[in-house]
Design a protein around this motif. Structure first.
Motif, PDB file in Angstrom:
ATOM      1  N   TRP A  59     -16.995  40.535  -2.875  1.00 41.18           N
ATOM      2  CA  TRP A  59     -17.575  39.336  -2.273  1.00 41.18           C
ATOM      3  C   TRP A  59     -17.448  38.185  -3.267  1.00 41.18           C
ATOM      4  CZ3 TRP A  59     -18.517  39.034   2.699  1.00 41.18           C
ATOM      5  CH2 TRP A  59     -18.768  40.200   3.415  1.00 41.18           C
ATOM      6  N   LYS A 102     -20.293  36.093   4.715  1.00 41.11           N
ATOM      7  CA  LYS A 102     -21.733  36.345   4.754  1.00 41.11           C
ATOM      8  C   LYS A 102     -22.456  35.281   3.939  1.00 41.11           C
ATOM      9  CE  LYS A 102     -22.499  39.420   0.799  1.00 41.11           C
ATOM     10  NZ  LYS A 102     -23.070  40.687   0.353  1.00 41.11           N
ATOM     11  N   ASP A 134     -26.471  34.626   2.190  1.00 40.78           N
ATOM     12  CA  ASP A 134     -27.834  35.111   1.926  1.00 40.78           C
ATOM     13  C   ASP A 134     -28.474  34.189   0.894  1.00 40.78           C
ATOM     14  OD1 ASP A 134     -26.896  35.931  -0.613  1.00 40.78           O
ATOM     15  OD2 ASP A 134     -26.556  37.990   0.059  1.00 40.78           O
TER      16      ASP A 134
END
Length: 106
Positions: free
Chosen positions: A3, A96, A98
């Motif tokens: 990531w 993604k 977060d």
């Protein structure tokens, strides 16, 4: 898969990536086309599988398809699937967000 942090948070990503305006990212030498469509981020390989043109120079239609600027080939952003069978599908990259940032999986 790794990531890779692209932005500090989702708000920064939404302020820098305009809706339905493809953006070229180069991550570890890979050219990736990032798009915000219908409030969702999607990432596909930047090279059209038909003739290699940069999809980040293309357009996104109301169906969530990216359209190659050279020959008009269309691909679904959410799956990379070619909209006709004459061209291979695109590679997709997961996205993604977060509390620690906004990431693309390589």
């Amino acid at each position: 898969m790794e990531w890779v942090k692209i932005f500090s948070n989702d708000a920064e990503a939404r302020s820098r990536i305009l809706p339905d305006k493809p953006q070229l990212l180069v991550i570890y030498g890979k050219r990736i086309c990032l798009v915000l469509h219908d409030e969702n981020f999607m990432a596909v390989q930047d090279a059209c599988s038909h003739n290699g043109e940069s999809l980040s120079k293309g357009q996104v239609n109301y169906l969530g398809e990216i359209i190659c600027p050279w020959h008009g080939y269309r691909f679904r952003l959410n799956s990379g699937q070619a909209c006709d069978s004459s061209s291979p599908d695109l590679k997709t990259f997961p996205v993604k967000s977060d509390d620690s940032g906004f990431f693309i999986g390589i």
